[in-house]
Design a protein around this motif. Structure first.
Motif, PDB file in Angstrom:
ATOM      1  N   ALA A 165      16.284 -10.386 -14.334  1.00  0.00           N
ATOM      2  CA  ALA A 165      16.510 -10.594 -12.911  1.00  0.00           C
ATOM      3  C   ALA A 165      17.513  -9.588 -12.367  1.00  0.00           C
ATOM      4  O   ALA A 165      17.317  -9.002 -11.293  1.00  0.00           O
ATOM      5  CB  ALA A 165      16.993 -12.026 -12.667  1.00  0.00           C
ATOM      6  N   GLY A 166      18.572  -9.350 -13.109  1.00  0.00           N
ATOM      7  CA  GLY A 166      19.553  -8.358 -12.685  1.00  0.00           C
ATOM      8  C   GLY A 166      18.975  -6.962 -12.639  1.00  0.00           C
ATOM      9  O   GLY A 166      19.294  -6.168 -11.735  1.00  0.00           O
ATOM     10  N   SER A 167      18.089  -6.656 -13.585  1.00  0.00           N
ATOM     11  CA  SER A 167      17.452  -5.341 -13.607  1.00  0.00           C
ATOM     12  C   SER A 167      16.575  -5.141 -12.371  1.00  0.00           C
ATOM     13  O   SER A 167      16.508  -4.030 -11.827  1.00  0.00           O
ATOM     14  CB  SER A 167      16.599  -5.194 -14.869  1.00  0.00           C
ATOM     15  N   CYS A 168      15.911  -6.193 -11.923  1.00  0.00           N
ATOM     16  CA  CYS A 168      15.074  -6.085 -10.724  1.00  0.00           C
ATOM     17  C   CYS A 168      15.925  -5.739  -9.502  1.00  0.00           C
ATOM     18  O   CYS A 168      15.548  -4.884  -8.700  1.00  0.00           O
ATOM     19  CB  CYS A 168      14.322  -7.394 -10.488  1.00  0.00           C
ATOM     20  N   ILE A 169      17.066  -6.392  -9.359  1.00  0.00           N
ATOM     21  CA  ILE A 169      17.953  -6.108  -8.228  1.00  0.00           C
ATOM     22  C   ILE A 169      18.419  -4.661  -8.278  1.00  0.00           C
ATOM     23  O   ILE A 169      18.421  -3.940  -7.258  1.00  0.00           O
ATOM     24  CB  ILE A 169      19.158  -7.061  -8.234  1.00  0.00           C
ATOM     25  N   LYS A 170      18.812  -4.192  -9.450  1.00  0.00           N
ATOM     26  CA  LYS A 170      19.320  -2.826  -9.591  1.00  0.00           C
ATOM     27  C   LYS A 170      18.243  -1.780  -9.336  1.00  0.00           C
ATOM     28  O   LYS A 170      18.550  -0.645  -8.962  1.00  0.00           O
ATOM     29  CB  LYS A 170      19.906  -2.628 -10.992  1.00  0.00           C
ATOM     30  N   ALA A 171      16.984  -2.144  -9.540  1.00  0.00           N
ATOM     31  CA  ALA A 171      15.898  -1.177  -9.378  1.00  0.00           C
ATOM     32  C   ALA A 171      15.532  -0.930  -7.922  1.00  0.00           C
ATOM     33  O   ALA A 171      14.929   0.095  -7.596  1.00  0.00           O
ATOM     34  CB  ALA A 171      14.667  -1.667 -10.132  1.00  0.00           C
ATOM     35  N   LEU A 172      15.897  -1.846  -7.036  1.00  0.00           N
ATOM     36  CA  LEU A 172      15.453  -1.753  -5.646  1.00  0.00           C
ATOM     37  C   LEU A 172      16.216  -0.701  -4.854  1.00  0.00           C
ATOM     38  O   LEU A 172      17.437  -0.614  -4.919  1.00  0.00           O
ATOM     39  CB  LEU A 172      15.616  -3.113  -4.956  1.00  0.00           C
TER      40      LEU A 172
ATOM     41  N   ALA B  38      -1.266   1.499 -15.436  1.00  0.00           N
ATOM     42  CA  ALA B  38       0.143   1.382 -15.048  1.00  0.00           C
ATOM     43  C   ALA B  38       0.989   2.394 -15.806  1.00  0.00           C
ATOM     44  O   ALA B  38       0.641   2.824 -16.908  1.00  0.00           O
ATOM     45  CB  ALA B  38       0.651  -0.028 -15.311  1.00  0.00           C
ATOM     46  N   GLU B  39       2.109   2.754 -15.203  1.00  0.00           N
ATOM     47  CA  GLU B  39       3.073   3.648 -15.851  1.00  0.00           C
ATOM     48  C   GLU B  39       4.042   2.797 -16.666  1.00  0.00           C
ATOM     49  O   GLU B  39       4.733   1.935 -16.112  1.00  0.00           O
ATOM     50  CB  GLU B  39       3.821   4.456 -14.794  1.00  0.00           C
ATOM     51  N   ILE B  40       4.097   3.008 -17.949  1.00  0.00           N
ATOM     52  CA  ILE B  40       4.947   2.214 -18.825  1.00  0.00           C
ATOM     53  C   ILE B  40       6.321   2.881 -18.924  1.00  0.00           C
ATOM     54  O   ILE B  40       6.424   4.072 -19.226  1.00  0.00           O
ATOM     55  CB  ILE B  40       4.322   2.073 -20.222  1.00  0.00           C
ATOM     56  N   LEU B  41       7.369   2.116 -18.672  1.00  0.00           N
ATOM     57  CA  LEU B  41       8.726   2.643 -18.634  1.00  0.00           C
ATOM     58  C   LEU B  41       9.497   2.284 -19.900  1.00  0.00           C
ATOM     59  O   LEU B  41       9.319   1.201 -20.462  1.00  0.00           O
ATOM     60  CB  LEU B  41       9.474   2.091 -17.420  1.00  0.00           C
ATOM     61  N   ASP B  42      10.382   3.186 -20.307  1.00  0.00           N
ATOM     62  CA  ASP B  42      11.291   2.923 -21.425  1.00  0.00           C
ATOM     63  C   ASP B  42      12.561   2.221 -20.963  1.00  0.00           C
ATOM     64  O   ASP B  42      13.278   1.620 -21.770  1.00  0.00           O
ATOM     65  CB  ASP B  42      11.671   4.232 -22.124  1.00  0.00           C
ATOM     66  N   ALA B  43      12.849   2.328 -19.676  1.00  0.00           N
ATOM     67  CA  ALA B  43      14.040   1.696 -19.105  1.00  0.00           C
ATOM     68  C   ALA B  43      13.756   1.396 -17.642  1.00  0.00           C
ATOM     69  O   ALA B  43      12.902   2.031 -17.012  1.00  0.00           O
ATOM     70  CB  ALA B  43      15.255   2.615 -19.244  1.00  0.00           C
ATOM     71  N   VAL B  44      14.461   0.415 -17.097  1.00  0.00           N
ATOM     72  CA  VAL B  44      14.293   0.065 -15.694  1.00  0.00           C
ATOM     73  C   VAL B  44      15.035   1.091 -14.837  1.00  0.00           C
ATOM     74  O   VAL B  44      16.230   1.325 -15.046  1.00  0.00           O
ATOM     75  CB  VAL B  44      14.831  -1.348 -15.412  1.00  0.00           C
ATOM     76  N   PRO B  45      14.365   1.713 -13.888  1.00  0.00           N
ATOM     77  CA  PRO B  45      15.035   2.697 -13.034  1.00  0.00           C
ATOM     78  C   PRO B  45      15.998   2.017 -12.068  1.00  0.00           C
ATOM     79  O   PRO B  45      15.892   0.818 -11.816  1.00  0.00           O
ATOM     80  CB  PRO B  45      13.872   3.350 -12.290  1.00  0.00           C
TER      81      PRO B  45
ATOM     82  N   LYS C  90       0.836  -1.201   0.000  1.00  0.00           N
ATOM     83  CA  LYS C  90       0.000   0.000   0.000  1.00  0.00           C
ATOM     84  C   LYS C  90       0.870   1.251   0.000  1.00  0.00           C
ATOM     85  O   LYS C  90       1.723   1.434   0.871  1.00  0.00           O
ATOM     86  CB  LYS C  90      -0.940  -0.007   1.194  1.00  0.00           C
ATOM     87  N   GLY C  91       0.622   2.092  -0.985  1.00  0.00           N
ATOM     88  CA  GLY C  91       1.351   3.344  -1.097  1.00  0.00           C
ATOM     89  C   GLY C  91       2.766   3.228  -1.619  1.00  0.00           C
ATOM     90  O   GLY C  91       3.465   4.237  -1.758  1.00  0.00           O
ATOM     91  N   LYS C  92       3.209   2.007  -1.932  1.00  0.00           N
ATOM     92  CA  LYS C  92       4.606   1.801  -2.322  1.00  0.00           C
ATOM     93  C   LYS C  92       4.778   1.812  -3.838  1.00  0.00           C
ATOM     94  O   LYS C  92       3.825   1.700  -4.608  1.00  0.00           O
ATOM     95  CB  LYS C  92       5.122   0.487  -1.740  1.00  0.00           C
ATOM     96  N   ARG C  93       6.036   1.938  -4.236  1.00  0.00           N
ATOM     97  CA  ARG C  93       6.388   1.906  -5.652  1.00  0.00           C
ATOM     98  C   ARG C  93       6.669   0.469  -6.063  1.00  0.00           C
ATOM     99  O   ARG C  93       7.575  -0.169  -5.518  1.00  0.00           O
ATOM    100  CB  ARG C  93       7.637   2.752  -5.907  1.00  0.00           C
ATOM    101  N   VAL C  94       5.908  -0.011  -7.025  1.00  0.00           N
ATOM    102  CA  VAL C  94       6.015  -1.404  -7.467  1.00  0.00           C
ATOM    103  C   VAL C  94       6.393  -1.425  -8.949  1.00  0.00           C
ATOM    104  O   VAL C  94       5.730  -0.800  -9.778  1.00  0.00           O
ATOM    105  CB  VAL C  94       4.695  -2.167  -7.251  1.00  0.00           C
ATOM    106  N   LEU C  95       7.443  -2.158  -9.250  1.00  0.00           N
ATOM    107  CA  LEU C  95       7.884  -2.352 -10.624  1.00  0.00           C
ATOM    108  C   LEU C  95       7.600  -3.784 -11.041  1.00  0.00           C
ATOM    109  O   LEU C  95       7.975  -4.728 -10.338  1.00  0.00           O
ATOM    110  CB  LEU C  95       9.386  -2.066 -10.749  1.00  0.00           C
ATOM    111  N   VAL C  96       6.947  -3.954 -12.182  1.00  0.00           N
ATOM    112  CA  VAL C  96       6.740  -5.277 -12.773  1.00  0.00           C
ATOM    113  C   VAL C  96       7.596  -5.350 -14.029  1.00  0.00           C
ATOM    114  O   VAL C  96       7.454  -4.522 -14.935  1.00  0.00           O
ATOM    115  CB  VAL C  96       5.261  -5.517 -13.127  1.00  0.00           C
ATOM    116  N   VAL C  97       8.499  -6.310 -14.068  1.00  0.00           N
ATOM    117  CA  VAL C  97       9.348  -6.500 -15.253  1.00  0.00           C
ATOM    118  C   VAL C  97       8.788  -7.681 -16.036  1.00  0.00           C
ATOM    119  O   VAL C  97       8.839  -8.821 -15.590  1.00  0.00           O
ATOM    120  CB  VAL C  97      10.817  -6.739 -14.855  1.00  0.00           C
TER     121      VAL C  97
END
Length: 324
Positions: free
Chosen positions: A228-235, A204-211, A160-167
């Motif tokens: 998988a590596g992109s998910c780790i870098k995004a956190l 959803a907000e569509i991204l051009d690159a993984v933050p 709730k209220g958090k930033r969630v990224l789906v790759v």
């Protein structure tokens, strides 16, 4: 009956088989719709789960009960139903811990028992749910996909209220993004590579690159090492990665970042008692999960359906086989 049987790598064949007979605790279902899962495509291509050939494939199915086993009390012939493919033993150590979805002797339709890419299939009655008339059979076939996507969101913790990224922009990434919004995520972002599929994810907000270092939760919904590596870098610090889709190749994990940022990595496999919640989600108009199924093809066109599911990412999301 007609069925699709996997007989070897890249050997999916239409065959004629006897109609199965339900055991005492099972029901026989006349299939009305069965959706094609990404894992079905993997099973055909490389058999990562070690299916013993031959095996009738399919694990996302819905239809009408035509026969009940002698011990079945709450279901009857004529009921419109959807089936969950996972069957736990109920007696192993994991089941006794309350983790039936991680049963050490797990049964699974299309893997160690014949599945629903057939005119009829059987399933244990406790893994079957009635579906109301306003839920189509093709939507009902999404019962298990909705269940496992709920598990992915659950394993993310309180979002709730958090930033969630789906790759990942496939059917599961789409459902996870919708469910994360429904669960109150403050911001849901999706990264993928297919414009058509990204355009199918409302809100959803569509991204051009993984933050990098900016999200609370990253959910891996595509099975490759780069993602998988992109998910780790995004956190950001104390962020959590949920591994929903597994990469079949080895993945290099940045343990230094896990250490210094106190990151968490959680698996999400099958679902922990989400079947009834998933059924409610299928009927939730605000989620509009029926829109996940973009194509319905007759069973006789199964080759075209599998080609579309495998190669038609520019125009298809989830493909259903329909039986008439």
């Amino acid at each position: 009956m007609q069925a699709l049987q996997l007989q070897g790598i890249e050997q999916l064949v239409q065959v004629t088989l006897p109609v199965p007979v339900p055991a005492g605790d099972e029901v026989l279902i006349q299939t009305k719709a069965a959706t094609i899962c990404t894992s079905d495509l993997h099973d055909i291509r490389s058999n990562p789960f070690g299916i013993q050939y031959p095996r009738v494939m399919g694990h996302e199915g819905a239809g009408i009960i035509v026969q009940c086993g002698t011990d079945v009390k709450d279901l009857k012939p004529g009921d419109r139903v959807a089936a969950h493919p996972v069957v736990s033993c109920g007696v192993c150590e994991e089941c006794m811990r309350g983790l039936q979805h991680l049963c050490s002797r797990m049964g699974h339709s299309g893997i160690d028992r014949d599945g629903c890419f057939a005119e009829y299939f059987v399933q244990r009655a406790d893994r079957v749910r009635k579906i109301p008339a306003d839920i189509s059979f093709a939507t009902g076939a999404l019962l298990e996909p909705a269940s496992v996507c709920l598990e992915a969101v659950y394993r993310a913790g309180d979002i709730k209220g958090k930033r969630v990224l789906v790759v990942g922009d496939g059917p599961f990434g789409n459902m996870i993004a919708r469910l994360a919004q429904k669960q109150g995520a403050g911001r849901v972002m999706v990264y993928g590579r297919t414009p058509f599929r990204l355009g199918m994810i409302p809100g959803a907000e569509i991204l051009d690159a993984v933050p990098e270092r900016s999200v609370d939760v990253a959910i891996l919904a595509v099975g490759n090492a780069e993602a998988a590596g992109s998910c780790i870098k995004a956190l950001r610090p104390r962020g959590r990665m949920v591994v929903f889709s597994s990469a079949h190749q080895p993945v290099l994990v940045d343990l230094f970042s896990v250490h210094v940022l106190e990151l968490e990595i959680a698996g999400a496999c099958n679902d922990e008692d989400k079947i009834d919640e998933a059924l409610a989600c299928l009927g939730d108009r605000s989620l509009a999960l029926k829109n996940i199924v973009t194509h319905q093809l007759p069973f006789d066109s199964w080759k075209e359906a599998f080609d579309l599911a495998c190669n038609g990412h520019d125009r298809a999301l989830k493909v259903a086989l329909v039986f008439d």
